[in-house]
Design an enzyme around this catalytic site. Structure first.
Site, PDB file in Angstrom:
ATOM      1  N   GLU A  41      49.787  71.922  41.626  1.00 16.19           N
ATOM      2  CA  GLU A  41      50.042  73.149  42.283  1.00 16.19           C
ATOM      3  C   GLU A  41      50.932  74.196  41.021  1.00 16.19           C
ATOM      4  O   GLU A  41      51.198  75.036  41.435  1.00 16.19           O
ATOM      5  CB  GLU A  41      51.027  73.066  43.494  1.00 16.19           C
ATOM      6  CG  GLU A  41      50.072  72.386  44.412  1.00 16.19           C
ATOM      7  CD  GLU A  41      51.143  72.294  45.946  1.00 16.19           C
ATOM      8  OE1 GLU A  41      52.431  72.579  45.828  1.00 16.19           O
ATOM      9  OE2 GLU A  41      50.466  71.704  46.837  1.00 16.19           O
ATOM     10  N   ARG A  75      55.226  72.795  41.489  1.00 17.02           N
ATOM     11  CA  ARG A  75      54.835  73.812  41.371  1.00 17.02           C
ATOM     12  C   ARG A  75      55.215  74.689  40.061  1.00 17.02           C
ATOM     13  O   ARG A  75      54.994  75.890  39.824  1.00 17.02           O
ATOM     14  CB  ARG A  75      54.958  74.774  42.591  1.00 17.02           C
ATOM     15  CG  ARG A  75      54.178  74.680  43.752  1.00 17.02           C
ATOM     16  CD  ARG A  75      54.333  75.491  45.048  1.00 17.02           C
ATOM     17  NE  ARG A  75      55.557  75.471  45.604  1.00 17.02           N
ATOM     18  CZ  ARG A  75      56.056  74.521  46.177  1.00 17.02           C
ATOM     19  NH1 ARG A  75      54.864  73.369  46.777  1.00 17.02           N
ATOM     20  NH2 ARG A  75      57.103  74.323  46.756  1.00 17.02           N
ATOM     21  N   THR A  89      59.574  70.300  45.488  1.00 12.22           N
ATOM     22  CA  THR A  89      58.372  70.623  44.860  1.00 12.22           C
ATOM     23  C   THR A  89      58.173  71.622  44.302  1.00 12.22           C
ATOM     24  O   THR A  89      57.103  72.139  43.533  1.00 12.22           O
ATOM     25  CB  THR A  89      57.328  70.353  45.984  1.00 12.22           C
ATOM     26  OG1 THR A  89      57.436  71.437  47.335  1.00 12.22           O
ATOM     27  CG2 THR A  89      57.163  69.000  46.755  1.00 12.22           C
ATOM     28  N   ASP A 139      56.639  76.264  63.204  1.00  9.16           N
ATOM     29  CA  ASP A 139      56.576  76.014  61.424  1.00  9.16           C
ATOM     30  C   ASP A 139      56.410  77.302  60.918  1.00  9.16           C
ATOM     31  O   ASP A 139      55.566  77.471  59.962  1.00  9.16           O
ATOM     32  CB  ASP A 139      55.468  75.075  61.130  1.00  9.16           C
ATOM     33  CG  ASP A 139      55.594  74.357  59.806  1.00  9.16           C
ATOM     34  OD1 ASP A 139      56.644  74.785  59.025  1.00  9.16           O
ATOM     35  OD2 ASP A 139      54.783  74.138  59.282  1.00  9.16           O
TER      36      ASP A 139
HETATM   37 CA    CA Z   1      57.217  73.212  57.375  1.00  5.36          CA
END
Ligand code: CA
Length: 724
Positions: free
Chosen positions: A101, A153, A197, A341
């Site tokens: 990513e 990332r 991440t 979410d």
């Molecule tokens: Ca989430």
């Protein structure tokens, strides 16, 4: 983060089963064929250099190139006239087959990338010659904490150092010339399900890093560290803690007293509250404001999190802070009292727009909830908001209050009735980067959609080692497969942020496509989940060039220039949530596989990729099914709770992780136990589940998978024979 849990994609799975001349980097040395530049690997980047990034457009010195994170490059040597001659200049194979990513960083002749498992690699940017490689030795069992693969990332560079956040929650500083580790600091409570991440940023002499984990149960924050020593400078929590514990003695204390604390109810702290800062940051030097994007609730369900009341600040918000101290300045919350979410961790872009005849200095965001927001950068005042795709949770945003107007169906937790969204929990747009071109005044935005049902669960309790989102997904099994297929899409759109309308669109074969890059050459670049890298006319979307990448692309490109030649670099290698649990269900025949590489293109490049290696697919050859039905049933429940998130719903794995129906481990109870309980595959990312299940539990799961393999073997093996 984005994720889709195991048992909910049954309808979508049904479909799949049915279908089985700037010399920027050499310090002014313009000799024809220079040896390695004397600056090679120095990465002597500071705030002034990043703020003046347009004066050295050959470099890509920060995650979104500039602090404004526009992902627009002033380079124009590659343009509409010659982009058709783009070819591979060089490539590098990566030593991991998990999702890639990262956006590359390029400065002083070196390209720096992070890969899956938080590894860092440096190459000579012109030739691809490997310079160094760093492996932080993340314990493999930490993978179970990652909702969406062991991805990373990108890195940040600053004054001769390279910074990377790791999946086990560390921030590490490396020597930019050698890759040697300089310091290493743990930024999280490693007993909790935190991961990192996102890419760090370095602003005003502080390295900033957030974290993820709000699906599993954590409290979000961002921390600033001294780049020389790793000493903590400040921390800003995004959600309050338990009031009984008193203030955190953190930068966020005053904001909780003044603004956020009164928006929470019940015992929200028991599951952390969420609000992780797992991706976006931007910085405005003129206003001296750092903008951070804040994630979803932990759990998602507001009724379970906060007694069904309150906005729950700073969930789903952009928060503006002073970078020196972490002091709160303003916030804008895009989803009040979130339950779906609806992270607002998506990219934040700072730009100047002409709105109603006035130049406005704005921040722009297209969070998961499907609205495109234009907000005053100084005050946080909403200027405009419009949905960029069809949504069913809200009708519009009230511009007076700045709040979304919800549909009566949206709050599944209050109605008790399943709510059908046009987006799954990956949202209408997630971390895949968008790009703003000041040349066209358009934002290039990768979006996606698939029907998805949220329901109120019958019971709920915190379970370690798995996701705890507080939403019931069983309603997804009732979605008509044809409808699911018809309404599942991936798309790149060009969005006019001034008039809040789509200007053009390009449909993609799957949902999981890459981030965008726009350039002064009048181009937009994007990689696709179906294994291509493409260039389009930024004004019209017309495809001008495309090349095969042999594997899905989800990362965003960067571009740079060395010795008068412009290059475009992209990380290839599918992964992330779609690829973990069962492939991308709208891929129209594209085989999901991961051949992780860094690919670098230039005009006239003539390097060829090697032939695609033959894929080895093990036969489905399960041992006899001898377990009692109640054991198989128990195994199915446990599988759904602990295994499906990575290995796929009902043991069907179409993504990048092992298909357990075909696993050699299935053959004997001993080998199965050695992995599930004994942790024999820990280094590959398969944790021991001994803390949450017994040997009998593991054996029940094996019985369930054996049953499933017997169900599927005749068709699967006949298809394999027919393919030969
Ligand atoms: Ca989430």
């Amino acid at each position: 983060m984005n994720h889709v849990r195991g048992t909910q994609r049954l309808a979508a799975l049904g479909i799949v089963l049915a279908g089985l001349s700037l010399v920027a980097c050499s310090g002014g040395n313009k000799t024809a064929e220079p040896a390695a530049s004397p600056n090679l690997g120095k990465a002597n980047v500071d705030g002034a250099r990043i703020e003046n990034a347009d004066s050295e457009p050959g470099s890509w010195m920060s995650h979104g190139r500039t602090y404004s994170e526009q992902r627009y490059s002033p380079l124009a040597k590659i343009n509409k006239d010659n982009v058709g001659q783009l070819g591979l200049a060089w490539f590098a194979d990566l030593d991991t087959n998990r999702g890639q990513e990262a956006t590359p960083i390029v400065v002083d002749g070196v390209i720096y990338v992070s890969t899956a498992w938080s590894k860092v690699k440096a190459f000579e940017a012109k030739t691809g010659k490997p310079l160094w490689s760093f492996d932080p030795q993340v314990p493999g069992q930490f993978a179970v904490k990652a909702c969406c693969d062991v991805v990373n990332r990108g890195v940040a560079v600053w004054k001769g150092k390279v910074f990377v956040g790791t999946i086990d929650g560390r921030l590490i500083a490396l020597d930019s010339a050698t890759g040697n580790k300089l310091w290493d600091v743990v930024t999280v409570d490693q007993t909790k399900p935190y991961t990192i991440t996102g890419a760090p940023r370095v602003i005003k002499g502080k390295v900033l890093i957030g974290n993820g984990g709000a699906e599993l149960g954590v409290r979000g924050y961002i921390t600033a560290y001294d780049p020389d020593t790793g000493k903590q400078a400040w921390r800003f929590y995004t959600v309050p803690g338990n009031p009984k514990d008193g203030p955190d003695n953190a930068a966020s204390d005053a904001a909780f007293t003044k603004v956020a604390g009164s928006t929470w109810f019940g015992e929200y702290w028991k599951m952390g509250g969420g609000g992780t800062v797992w991706d976006s940051m931007a910085y405005d030097p003129g206003l001296d404001l750092l903008y951070i994007g804040v994630g979803n609730g932990s759990p998602w369900n507001r009724k379970l999190r906060s007694e069904g009341k309150g906005d729950n600040l700073f969930l789903s918000s952009i928060v503006a802070l002073r970078p020196d101290t972490g002091e709160y300045v303003w916030h804008y919350q895009s989803t009040n009292g979130e339950s779906w979410d609806h992270t607002a961790t998506q990219q934040i872009i700072i730009a100047d727009l002409m709105i109603d005849g006035q130049k406005r200095h704005v921040v722009m965001q297209a969070p998961k909830n499907g609205f495109f927001y234009v907000i005053d950068a100084a005050t946080g005042q909403l200027i405009s908001a419009k949905n960029f795709t069809d949504i069913t949770w809200a009708t519009h945003v009230d511009l007076k209050t700045g709040r979304p107007v919800l549909t009566k169906e949206a709050r599944y937790e209050e109605t008790g009735k399943p709510f059908l969204s046009k987006q799954n929990p990956n949202g209408a747009h997630t971390w895949h980067s968008m790009s703003f071109s000041p040349q066209t005044n358009l934002v290039y935005l990768p979006i996606h959609g698939t029907p998805f049902v949220y329901g109120q669960p019958k019971d709920f309790g915190l379970r370690p080692m798995t996701q705890n989102v507080g939403a019931d997904f069983s309603g997804n099994a009732a979605i008509d497969p044809k409808r699911a297929l018809d309404e599942t899409f991936g798309r790149l759109i060009a969005w006019d942020p001034v008039n809040q309308k789509e200007v053009w669109r390009v449909e993609r074969a799957g949902q999981a496509n890459g981030g965008a890059l726009s350039t002064a050459g009048g181009l937009v670049f994007q990689g696709t989940g179906s294994g291509t890298f493409t260039a389009m006319d930024a004004a019209s979307g017309k495809e001008l060039w495309s090349t095969g990448t042999q594997t899905g692309v989800i990362a965003a490109p960067a571009t740079y220039e060395i010795d008068g030649e412009q290059y475009v670099a992209i990380m290839a290698g599918t992964g992330s949530s779609w690829a973990l649990i069962g492939g991308d269900t709208n891929m129209k025949g594209f085989e999901q596989r991961n051949l992780s590489r860094l690919l670098v293109y230039k005009v006239g490049g003539s390097v060829q990729l090697p032939p695609v290696p033959e894929k080895v697919v093990l036969p489905m050859n399960p041992p006899p099914a001898t377990a009692a039905a109640n054991v198989v049933g128990k195994g199915g429940d446990l599988y759904g709770a602990y295994c499906a998130n990575c290995h796929g719903p009902v043991a069907i794995q179409l993504g990048i992780l092992p298909d357990l129906r075909r696993s050699v481990m299935l053959q004997s109870a001993e080998s199965w136990q050695s992995v599930v309980i004994g942790g024999a595959r820990q280094q590959n990312g398969m944790a021991s589940f001994a803390s949450v299940m017994t040997g009998d539990d593991a054996e029940a799961i094996r019985a369930f998978v054996i049953m499933r393999a017997h169900q599927d073997a005749p068709a699967a093996n006949a298809a394999a024979t027919a393919a030969k």
